[in-house]
Motif scaffolding. Structure first.
Motif, PDB file in Angstrom:
ATOM      1  N   ASP A  16      38.479  44.981  41.202  1.00 58.97           N
ATOM      2  CA  ASP A  16      39.645  45.426  41.971  1.00 58.97           C
ATOM      3  C   ASP A  16      39.785  46.940  41.912  1.00 58.97           C
ATOM      4  O   ASP A  16      40.138  47.586  42.912  1.00 58.97           O
ATOM      5  CB  ASP A  16      40.915  44.774  41.409  1.00 58.97           C
ATOM      6  CG  ASP A  16      40.953  43.268  41.642  1.00 58.97           C
ATOM      7  OD1 ASP A  16      40.174  42.772  42.466  1.00 58.97           O
ATOM      8  OD2 ASP A  16      41.762  42.586  40.975  1.00 58.97           O
ATOM      9  N   ALA A  61      39.488  30.520  39.037  1.00 59.22           N
ATOM     10  CA  ALA A  61      40.487  31.157  39.905  1.00 59.22           C
ATOM     11  C   ALA A  61      41.824  31.312  39.183  1.00 59.22           C
ATOM     12  O   ALA A  61      42.501  32.350  39.303  1.00 59.22           O
ATOM     13  CB  ALA A  61      40.659  30.337  41.182  1.00 59.22           C
ATOM     14  N   ALA A  62      42.211  30.299  38.407  1.00 63.95           N
ATOM     15  CA  ALA A  62      43.472  30.376  37.673  1.00 63.95           C
ATOM     16  C   ALA A  62      43.418  31.470  36.611  1.00 63.95           C
ATOM     17  O   ALA A  62      44.381  32.232  36.425  1.00 63.95           O
ATOM     18  CB  ALA A  62      43.780  29.018  37.028  1.00 63.95           C
ATOM     19  N   THR A  85      43.529  34.914  38.305  1.00 61.89           N
ATOM     20  CA  THR A  85      44.885  35.183  38.779  1.00 61.89           C
ATOM     21  C   THR A  85      45.802  35.525  37.615  1.00 61.89           C
ATOM     22  O   THR A  85      46.622  36.452  37.696  1.00 61.89           O
ATOM     23  CB  THR A  85      45.424  33.969  39.539  1.00 61.89           C
ATOM     24  OG1 THR A  85      44.539  33.658  40.626  1.00 61.89           O
ATOM     25  CG2 THR A  85      46.811  34.240  40.087  1.00 61.89           C
ATOM     26  N   TYR A  86      45.673  34.780  36.528  1.00 62.85           N
ATOM     27  CA  TYR A  86      46.441  35.056  35.311  1.00 62.85           C
ATOM     28  C   TYR A  86      46.156  36.468  34.807  1.00 62.85           C
ATOM     29  O   TYR A  86      47.084  37.225  34.466  1.00 62.85           O
ATOM     30  CB  TYR A  86      46.069  34.016  34.262  1.00 62.85           C
ATOM     31  CG  TYR A  86      46.573  34.295  32.867  1.00 62.85           C
ATOM     32  CD1 TYR A  86      47.891  34.014  32.499  1.00 62.85           C
ATOM     33  CD2 TYR A  86      45.716  34.811  31.888  1.00 62.85           C
ATOM     34  CE1 TYR A  86      48.340  34.246  31.206  1.00 62.85           C
ATOM     35  CE2 TYR A  86      46.155  35.050  30.595  1.00 62.85           C
ATOM     36  CZ  TYR A  86      47.461  34.769  30.258  1.00 62.85           C
ATOM     37  OH  TYR A  86      47.900  35.004  28.978  1.00 62.85           O
ATOM     38  N   ARG A 124      45.030  39.074  36.475  1.00 61.62           N
ATOM     39  CA  ARG A 124      45.584  40.067  37.389  1.00 61.62           C
ATOM     40  C   ARG A 124      47.090  40.206  37.217  1.00 61.62           C
ATOM     41  O   ARG A 124      47.626  41.323  37.185  1.00 61.62           O
ATOM     42  CB  ARG A 124      45.251  39.674  38.827  1.00 61.62           C
ATOM     43  CG  ARG A 124      43.816  39.974  39.249  1.00 61.62           C
ATOM     44  CD  ARG A 124      43.474  39.288  40.540  1.00 61.62           C
ATOM     45  NE  ARG A 124      42.297  39.871  41.197  1.00 61.62           N
ATOM     46  CZ  ARG A 124      41.529  39.216  42.058  1.00 61.62           C
ATOM     47  NH1 ARG A 124      41.821  37.958  42.376  1.00 61.62           N
ATOM     48  NH2 ARG A 124      40.482  39.813  42.607  1.00 61.62           N
ATOM     49  N   LEU A 125      47.782  39.079  37.122  1.00 61.25           N
ATOM     50  CA  LEU A 125      49.241  39.120  37.017  1.00 61.25           C
ATOM     51  C   LEU A 125      49.703  39.710  35.694  1.00 61.25           C
ATOM     52  O   LEU A 125      50.614  40.550  35.659  1.00 61.25           O
ATOM     53  CB  LEU A 125      49.808  37.709  37.195  1.00 61.25           C
ATOM     54  CG  LEU A 125      49.699  37.120  38.600  1.00 61.25           C
ATOM     55  CD1 LEU A 125      50.191  35.679  38.616  1.00 61.25           C
ATOM     56  CD2 LEU A 125      50.456  37.968  39.616  1.00 61.25           C
ATOM     57  N   TRP A 147      45.907  43.418  49.042  1.00 57.28           N
ATOM     58  CA  TRP A 147      45.092  42.244  48.724  1.00 57.28           C
ATOM     59  C   TRP A 147      45.076  41.221  49.853  1.00 57.28           C
ATOM     60  O   TRP A 147      44.030  40.610  50.135  1.00 57.28           O
ATOM     61  CB  TRP A 147      45.594  41.603  47.427  1.00 57.28           C
ATOM     62  CG  TRP A 147      46.985  41.029  47.513  1.00 57.28           C
ATOM     63  CD1 TRP A 147      48.160  41.670  47.291  1.00 57.28           C
ATOM     64  CD2 TRP A 147      47.319  39.684  47.871  1.00 57.28           C
ATOM     65  NE1 TRP A 147      49.223  40.818  47.488  1.00 57.28           N
ATOM     66  CE2 TRP A 147      48.732  39.584  47.831  1.00 57.28           C
ATOM     67  CE3 TRP A 147      46.582  38.554  48.206  1.00 57.28           C
ATOM     68  CZ2 TRP A 147      49.400  38.407  48.129  1.00 57.28           C
ATOM     69  CZ3 TRP A 147      47.254  37.371  48.502  1.00 57.28           C
ATOM     70  CH2 TRP A 147      48.636  37.312  48.454  1.00 57.28           C
TER      71      TRP A 147
END
Length: 575
Positions: A168, A199-200, A203-204, A206-207, A520
């Motif tokens: 990113d 994917a989870a 995402t975790y 990134r958040l 994004w």
């Protein structure tokens, strides 16, 4: 006229020669307290220093002697904030999500320590100028503020294969359908549930990084060194010019990379040298000349090499410690030899007693000689075929013709060295990316993977016998080694070239991905998908209304006709 012609030819020839390289002022930021990371990163610094560049190095690992054009800013070793080396054996038993959160918390705590150091604060307050900043990106994002302070291009180095947030940062693709996070034990062929987990987890990550980690990094920098006007580290890092990844397609799975993401896996591995013969200890920096009392073999290497930077590396070329008669021990190993090391961070001497006993029992039943990196003075129950040492020149040992097997924790540096020298592996991963490294090695066919929690003397003996007696492991790693070496440039030369390229071209903005200018949802074309779906829904709605209107009209006509016919029939009956 003849003399004039010669002069003109000489002048023209000189004009065509490459211009002398301008020495760059390099700020190198490597505060990570893991020697395996420093081994990889320092190889590049040594190469740049050997080419005449001026280095200012922020590190917890001092070289121990003054050097021209090499200034050190020493920061504390913060390994204890991660739990220290004694806690590493238990880290692998925790979930991926808990482990990642612990790393983020380590990054917050360590940055608190770094930013309070007097030399770091003086660096932020100084009016020095730098042509490029090289920084290891490993949960030390607060120090990215140095890029904003000095307005210099940034080159990031990942001693891992790269994470989703690093991609990113560079605007580089990271398709989670076949690129697994390095902390997950997956390959490039993930079934549905693994893709869902990948994917989870991404995402975790990134958040948590955006909502929890980065705001705390920003607060630390603004409180200690920069003030409230400093942009977020997330905004600063998106201006990174180049990212080096410690990877290569032969070991890792092919993946799309932006032009400013360069794979330099193996740059720390140098040409093998003769192993030590006599007992000696000592630590020597790797200077640009031979005035430090280095052994003649090192001076000869420096004097005869076309460029010492071409093969500069830390473990073999920066630090030299000897163990007694190591060369003789391996030369006389007629049945072959095995190397066992858990790397520079994990200490074998701290493993549980039952695991140590299992290794000793297994080794005592082998005809091969065994070298074990063991960090204390004594090892009770040591068999005759086993030699232990607090330190071993790992890469040089792997290059020895009698070395048949490497039992490793699966660290990326060790895996790269094994492939470089064509030695099969037995992996005993403990934590972090080690399990995923060994899964890839196992899939490529040059390794067996054992869970540390399941280690017994029997499982070790089975694995050792399988790898030694089955030729496919050695054949596969040697084939992979040929692919690994078949490159346009050696990896260290590649890293040096791109570093100087960034300096020459003011950061190389032409290499930056346009994805950095998109949000994004625009990168993933979600706005386009939404527009297409909205248009499709609108068209479908209009069609539905049109059909309904037509149906209603037709029904109305039919009803009118039926009424009319009923009226006619009624009138006939009355007649």
């Amino acid at each position: 006229m003849g003399l004039l012609s010669v002069v003109l030819v000489v002048v023209a020839s000189l004009a065509c020669l490459p211009q002398p390289r301008e020495n760059a002022r390099v700020l190198s930021v490597f505060p990570v307290p893991m020697r395996s990371h420093w081994i990889v990163c320092r190889s590049l610094l040594e190469a740049l220093h050997d080419r005449g560049h001026q280095l200012t190095v922020l590190t917890p690992y001092p070289t121990g002697r003054p050097r021209r054009n090499w200034t050190e800013l020493i920061v504390p070793d913060t390994m204890h904030l991660l739990g220290g080396t004694s806690d590493l054996f238990s880290l692998g038993q925790r979930s991926d999500f808990v482990w990642l959160l612990r790393l983020f918390n380590y990054g917050i705590s360590s940055c608190e320590v770094f930013l309070q150091q007097e030399n770091v604060q003086q660096l932020f307050e100084s009016d020095r100028e730098f042509d490029v900043i090289i920084i290891e990106t490993f949960f030390n994002d607060c120090l990215m503020a140095l890029a904003h302070k000095f307005r210099a291009p940034v080159i990031a180095i990942s001693t891992l294969v790269g994470t989703v947030w690093m991609s990113d940062m560079m605007g580089s693709p990271y398709p989670l359908s076949y690129v697994a996070e390095p902390f997950l034990s997956y390959t490039d062929r993930m079934p549905f549930w693994q893709r869902l987990h990948n994917a989870a987890f991404a995402t975790y990550a990134r958040l948590v990084r955006r909502l929890y980690y980065a705001p705390r990094q920003d607060a630390l920098v603004r409180r200690h060194v920069a003030g409230p006007s400093l942009p977020s580290v997330l905004d600063i890092e998106r201006n990174t010019s180049l990212l080096f990844l410690n990877s290569h397609p032969s070991l890792h799975f092919p993946r799309p990379l932006a032009p400013n993401v360069i794979e330099i896996g193996g740059m720390h591995v140098c040409s093998p040298r003769t192993l030590p013969q006599a007992a000696a200890t000592g630590r020597h920096s790797f200077p640009s000349d031979c005035d430090a009392g280095l052994p003649p073999a090192i001076c000869s290497f420096l004097a005869t090499s076309l460029s010492s930077t071409r093969y500069a590396a830390v473990e073999a070329c920066v630090t030299q410690r000897s163990v007694e008669n190591l060369q003789e021990f391996l030369d006389s190993a007629t049945d072959g030899a095995i190397l066992f090391s858990l790397g520079s961070n994990i200490k074998s001497s701290q493993m549980p007693d039952e695991k140590r006993a299992a290794f000793l029992t297994a080794f005592s039943q082998l005809k091969q000689r065994v070298l074990w990196k063991w960090e204390t003075e004594d090892l009770p129950g040591k068999p005759e075929n086993l030699k232990v040492s607090k330190w071993l020149p790992q890469s040089d040992i792997l290059a020895h013709k009698n070395l048949k097997l490497f039992i490793t924790h699966g660290g990326l540096g060790s895996t790269l060295e094994a492939v470089h020298h064509g030695v099969p592996l037995i992996g005993v991963p403990v934590f972090a990316d080690q399990d995923s490294n060994m899964i890839r090695a196992e899939q490529h066919g040059y390794a067996l993977r054992l869970q540390f929690s399941n280690i017994t003397a029997d499982t070790l003996l089975w694995a050792i016998t399988e790898v030694l007696d089955n030729p496919r492991y050695r054949q596969q790693v040697q084939q992979l080694s040929r692919v690994f070496h078949d490159r346009p440039r050696a990896p260290l030369e590649e890293a040096v070239f791109w570093t100087e390229y960034v300096v020459r071209h003011g950061g190389g903005p032409h290499l930056r991905s346009p994805a950095l200018h998109l949000s994004w949802h625009q990168v993933w074309l979600l706005d386009v998908v939404a527009a297409v779906v909205a248009a499709a829904v609108a068209v479908l709605a209009l069609l539905t209304l049109a059909v309904k209107a037509a149906t209603d009209k037709l029904s109305s006509k039919r009803l009118t006709a039926a009424v009319h016919r009923a009226a006619i029939v009624g009138s006939k009956k009355h007649m």
